[in-house]
Design a protein around this motif. Structure first.
Motif, PDB file in Angstrom:
ATOM      1  N   LEU A   1      38.045  37.548  38.744  1.00 48.08           N
ATOM      2  CA  LEU A   1      37.868  36.308  39.518  1.00 48.08           C
ATOM      3  C   LEU A   1      38.946  35.287  39.166  1.00 48.08           C
ATOM      4  CD1 LEU A   1      34.002  35.783  39.428  1.00 48.08           C
ATOM      5  CD2 LEU A   1      35.413  35.748  41.498  1.00 48.08           C
ATOM      6  N   LEU A   2      39.163  35.077  37.871  1.00 49.78           N
ATOM      7  CA  LEU A   2      40.158  34.093  37.443  1.00 49.78           C
ATOM      8  C   LEU A   2      41.553  34.486  37.907  1.00 49.78           C
ATOM      9  CD1 LEU A   2      38.876  33.280  33.830  1.00 49.78           C
ATOM     10  CD2 LEU A   2      38.578  31.935  35.928  1.00 49.78           C
ATOM     11  N   GLU A   3      41.853  35.771  37.830  1.00 52.41           N
ATOM     12  CA  GLU A   3      43.164  36.254  38.270  1.00 52.41           C
ATOM     13  C   GLU A   3      43.323  36.041  39.780  1.00 52.41           C
ATOM     14  OE1 GLU A   3      44.890  40.615  38.805  1.00 52.41           O
ATOM     15  OE2 GLU A   3      44.582  40.073  36.689  1.00 52.41           O
ATOM     16  N   ARG A   4      42.287  36.397  40.534  1.00 46.68           N
ATOM     17  CA  ARG A   4      42.360  36.275  41.991  1.00 46.68           C
ATOM     18  C   ARG A   4      42.488  34.819  42.416  1.00 46.68           C
ATOM     19  NH1 ARG A   4      41.203  39.928  45.653  1.00 46.68           N
ATOM     20  NH2 ARG A   4      42.644  40.909  44.235  1.00 46.68           N
ATOM     21  N   LEU A   5      41.774  33.945  41.696  1.00 46.02           N
ATOM     22  CA  LEU A   5      41.788  32.521  42.058  1.00 46.02           C
ATOM     23  C   LEU A   5      42.851  31.751  41.297  1.00 46.02           C
ATOM     24  CD1 LEU A   5      37.917  32.118  42.184  1.00 46.02           C
ATOM     25  CD2 LEU A   5      39.493  32.302  44.123  1.00 46.02           C
ATOM     26  N   GLN A   6      43.608  32.470  40.456  1.00 42.01           N
ATOM     27  CA  GLN A   6      44.733  31.921  39.697  1.00 42.01           C
ATOM     28  C   GLN A   6      44.359  30.754  38.803  1.00 42.01           C
ATOM     29  OE1 GLN A   6      47.826  31.288  42.583  1.00 42.01           O
ATOM     30  NE2 GLN A   6      48.098  33.461  42.901  1.00 42.01           N
ATOM     31  N   HIS A   7      43.264  30.941  38.069  1.00 44.51           N
ATOM     32  CA  HIS A   7      42.857  29.975  37.055  1.00 44.51           C
ATOM     33  C   HIS A   7      43.210  30.562  35.683  1.00 44.51           C
ATOM     34  CE1 HIS A   7      40.717  27.179  39.583  1.00 44.51           C
ATOM     35  NE2 HIS A   7      39.998  28.159  40.096  1.00 44.51           N
ATOM     36  N   PRO A   8      43.737  29.768  34.770  1.00 44.60           N
ATOM     37  CA  PRO A   8      43.994  30.286  33.430  1.00 44.60           C
ATOM     38  C   PRO A   8      42.682  30.582  32.723  1.00 44.60           C
ATOM     39  CG  PRO A   8      44.428  27.929  33.507  1.00 44.60           C
ATOM     40  CD  PRO A   8      44.103  28.368  34.912  1.00 44.60           C
ATOM     41  N   SER A   9      42.691  31.612  31.859  1.00 44.53           N
ATOM     42  CA  SER A   9      41.473  31.947  31.093  1.00 44.53           C
ATOM     43  C   SER A   9      41.201  30.824  30.186  1.00 44.53           C
ATOM     44  CB  SER A   9      41.656  33.233  30.315  1.00 44.53           C
ATOM     45  OG  SER A   9      42.046  34.267  31.172  1.00 44.53           O
TER      46      SER A   9
ATOM     47  N   LYS B   1      31.495  32.782  43.207  1.00 46.35           N
ATOM     48  CA  LYS B   1      32.863  32.580  43.708  1.00 46.35           C
ATOM     49  C   LYS B   1      33.184  31.097  43.827  1.00 46.35           C
ATOM     50  CE  LYS B   1      32.216  35.416  47.179  1.00 46.35           C
ATOM     51  NZ  LYS B   1      32.359  36.258  48.367  1.00 46.35           N
ATOM     52  N   GLU B   2      32.227  30.323  44.306  1.00 52.47           N
ATOM     53  CA  GLU B   2      32.450  28.874  44.461  1.00 52.47           C
ATOM     54  C   GLU B   2      32.649  28.198  43.104  1.00 52.47           C
ATOM     55  OE1 GLU B   2      33.031  25.373  46.644  1.00 52.47           O
ATOM     56  OE2 GLU B   2      33.041  27.472  47.234  1.00 52.47           O
ATOM     57  N   ILE B   3      31.836  28.561  42.132  1.00 53.41           N
ATOM     58  CA  ILE B   3      31.978  27.994  40.779  1.00 53.41           C
ATOM     59  C   ILE B   3      33.346  28.350  40.209  1.00 53.41           C
ATOM     60  CG2 ILE B   3      31.116  28.149  38.396  1.00 53.41           C
ATOM     61  CD1 ILE B   3      28.280  28.527  39.708  1.00 53.41           C
ATOM     62  N   ALA B   4      33.732  29.617  40.364  1.00 53.41           N
ATOM     63  CA  ALA B   4      35.044  30.059  39.860  1.00 53.41           C
ATOM     64  C   ALA B   4      36.181  29.353  40.589  1.00 53.41           C
ATOM     65  CB  ALA B   4      35.174  31.568  40.009  1.00 53.41           C
ATOM     66  N   ARG B   5      36.054  29.188  41.901  1.00 53.71           N
ATOM     67  CA  ARG B   5      37.085  28.494  42.700  1.00 53.71           C
ATOM     68  C   ARG B   5      37.318  27.074  42.192  1.00 53.71           C
ATOM     69  NH1 ARG B   5      34.889  30.506  47.374  1.00 53.71           N
ATOM     70  NH2 ARG B   5      36.284  32.079  48.145  1.00 53.71           N
ATOM     71  N   LEU B   6      36.234  26.433  41.774  1.00 54.21           N
ATOM     72  CA  LEU B   6      36.320  25.044  41.320  1.00 54.21           C
ATOM     73  C   LEU B   6      36.564  24.926  39.817  1.00 54.21           C
ATOM     74  CD1 LEU B   6      33.474  23.625  43.576  1.00 54.21           C
ATOM     75  CD2 LEU B   6      35.952  23.361  43.893  1.00 54.21           C
ATOM     76  N   GLY B   7      36.884  26.047  39.179  1.00 53.79           N
ATOM     77  CA  GLY B   7      37.247  26.029  37.773  1.00 53.79           C
ATOM     78  C   GLY B   7      36.085  26.052  36.795  1.00 53.79           C
ATOM     79  N   GLY B   8      34.872  26.343  37.281  1.00 52.53           N
ATOM     80  CA  GLY B   8      33.710  26.399  36.396  1.00 52.53           C
ATOM     81  C   GLY B   8      33.630  27.715  35.636  1.00 52.53           C
ATOM     82  N   ASP B   9      32.811  27.743  34.620  1.00 56.79           N
ATOM     83  CA  ASP B   9      32.628  28.917  33.774  1.00 56.79           C
ATOM     84  C   ASP B   9      31.582  29.842  34.390  1.00 56.79           C
ATOM     85  OD1 ASP B   9      32.414  30.775  31.755  1.00 56.79           O
ATOM     86  OD2 ASP B   9      31.416  29.425  30.343  1.00 56.79           O
ATOM     87  N   VAL B  10      31.982  31.066  34.735  1.00 63.75           N
ATOM     88  CA  VAL B  10      31.069  32.022  35.354  1.00 63.75           C
ATOM     89  C   VAL B  10      30.625  33.115  34.368  1.00 63.75           C
ATOM     90  CG1 VAL B  10      31.915  31.621  37.707  1.00 63.75           C
ATOM     91  CG2 VAL B  10      32.973  33.400  36.286  1.00 63.75           C
ATOM     92  N   SER B  11      30.899  32.929  33.109  1.00 66.82           N
ATOM     93  CA  SER B  11      30.605  33.975  32.120  1.00 66.82           C
ATOM     94  C   SER B  11      29.111  34.272  31.970  1.00 66.82           C
ATOM     95  CB  SER B  11      31.211  33.628  30.764  1.00 66.82           C
ATOM     96  OG  SER B  11      30.697  32.410  30.285  1.00 66.82           O
ATOM     97  N   LYS B  12      28.242  33.374  32.401  1.00 67.11           N
ATOM     98  CA  LYS B  12      26.794  33.625  32.348  1.00 67.11           C
ATOM     99  C   LYS B  12      26.310  34.444  33.541  1.00 67.11           C
ATOM    100  CE  LYS B  12      25.695  29.369  29.895  1.00 67.11           C
ATOM    101  NZ  LYS B  12      25.036  28.068  29.978  1.00 67.11           N
ATOM    102  N   PHE B  13      27.195  34.692  34.503  1.00 68.59           N
ATOM    103  CA  PHE B  13      26.799  35.315  35.760  1.00 68.59           C
ATOM    104  C   PHE B  13      27.405  36.692  36.004  1.00 68.59           C
ATOM    105  CE2 PHE B  13      27.333  30.638  36.598  1.00 68.59           C
ATOM    106  CZ  PHE B  13      26.013  30.313  36.335  1.00 68.59           C
ATOM    107  N   VAL B  14      28.524  36.987  35.335  1.00 66.16           N
ATOM    108  CA  VAL B  14      29.242  38.242  35.554  1.00 66.16           C
ATOM    109  C   VAL B  14      29.728  38.794  34.217  1.00 66.16           C
ATOM    110  CG1 VAL B  14      30.002  37.638  37.902  1.00 66.16           C
ATOM    111  CG2 VAL B  14      31.443  37.038  35.952  1.00 66.16           C
ATOM    112  N   THR B  15      30.142  40.047  34.228  1.00 71.76           N
ATOM    113  CA  THR B  15      30.692  40.652  33.016  1.00 71.76           C
ATOM    114  C   THR B  15      32.078  40.064  32.733  1.00 71.76           C
ATOM    115  OG1 THR B  15      31.729  42.451  34.251  1.00 71.76           O
ATOM    116  CG2 THR B  15      29.471  42.827  33.411  1.00 71.76           C
ATOM    117  N   PRO B  16      32.568  40.220  31.516  1.00 68.42           N
ATOM    118  CA  PRO B  16      33.916  39.715  31.199  1.00 68.42           C
ATOM    119  C   PRO B  16      34.999  40.307  32.108  1.00 68.42           C
ATOM    120  CG  PRO B  16      32.739  40.222  29.177  1.00 68.42           C
ATOM    121  CD  PRO B  16      31.877  40.724  30.317  1.00 68.42           C
ATOM    122  N   GLU B  17      34.860  41.571  32.486  1.00 68.57           N
ATOM    123  CA  GLU B  17      35.862  42.196  33.368  1.00 68.57           C
ATOM    124  C   GLU B  17      35.867  41.539  34.747  1.00 68.57           C
ATOM    125  OE1 GLU B  17      34.585  44.986  30.216  1.00 68.57           O
ATOM    126  OE2 GLU B  17      33.425  43.971  31.758  1.00 68.57           O
TER     127      GLU B  17
END
Length: 166
Positions: free
Chosen positions: A158-166, A137-153
């Motif tokens: 996460l990106l939608e909730r934190l309002q980061h563009p894909s 969550k912290e990595i996603a909040r700061l705009g980092g790539d979390v694709s190595k940690f979670v599924t694409p869905e």
């Protein structure tokens, strides 16, 4: 029927959780994933969103493995939840020594409450050991790539909730 309970908040579910789920399924006939309703933790995702993410991630596993996977929200004591779902075993994932210290204490308390329920620890696969939902969550909040940690869905959620563009 061998039934195990794998509890957690799963906020969000990670590849590390999925690894423990997959491996736990090899040991039981039914795996109940207990989604903790923990208002004190202030989850990023609602209970319904977490349940949906888990069901989505586990749908493929159910097809691959001969194990029933059930998602079960709970707010009572873990040992009572285990009894409610008919689990003889509680599955806990371990990443590091710090996890073990906390979990060891919990096992002792749970055994005092119900000595018929065993706890089994599964070590996280080495490639998943550093993954923690809090860090994801912290990595996603700061705009980092979390694709190595979670599924694409989950990444999309996460990106939608934190309002980061894909």
């Amino acid at each position: 029927m061998r039934v195990a309970l794998y509890p957690g908040t799963f906020d969000p579910i990670t590849l590390g959780h999925a690894d423990i789920i997959r491996r736990a399924c090899l040991m039981v006939d039914r795996l109940v994933i207990g989604v903790a309703i923990n208002r004190d933790k202030g989850p990023l995702f609602s209970l319904e969103e977490r349940v949906t993410m888990i069901k989505t991630d586990c749908a493929k596993l159910t097809e691959q493995l001969d194990t029933e996977i059930v998602v079960h929200p709970f707010e009572n004591l873990l040992i009572d939840c285990a009894q409610d779902v008919g689990a003889q075993t509680i599955v806990r994932g371990l990443r590091a020594v710090a996890d073990f210290e906390y979990e060891y204490q919990m096992v002792g308390m749970n055994r005092m409450l119900n000595e018929d329920v065993e706890t089994v620890f599964l070590m996280a696969d080495a490639k998943y050991q550093p993954i923690a939902s809090k860090l994801v969550k912290e990595i996603a909040r700061l705009g980092g790539d979390v694709s190595k940690f979670v599924t694409p869905e989950v990444r999309r959620a996460l990106l939608e909730r934190l309002q980061h563009p894909s």
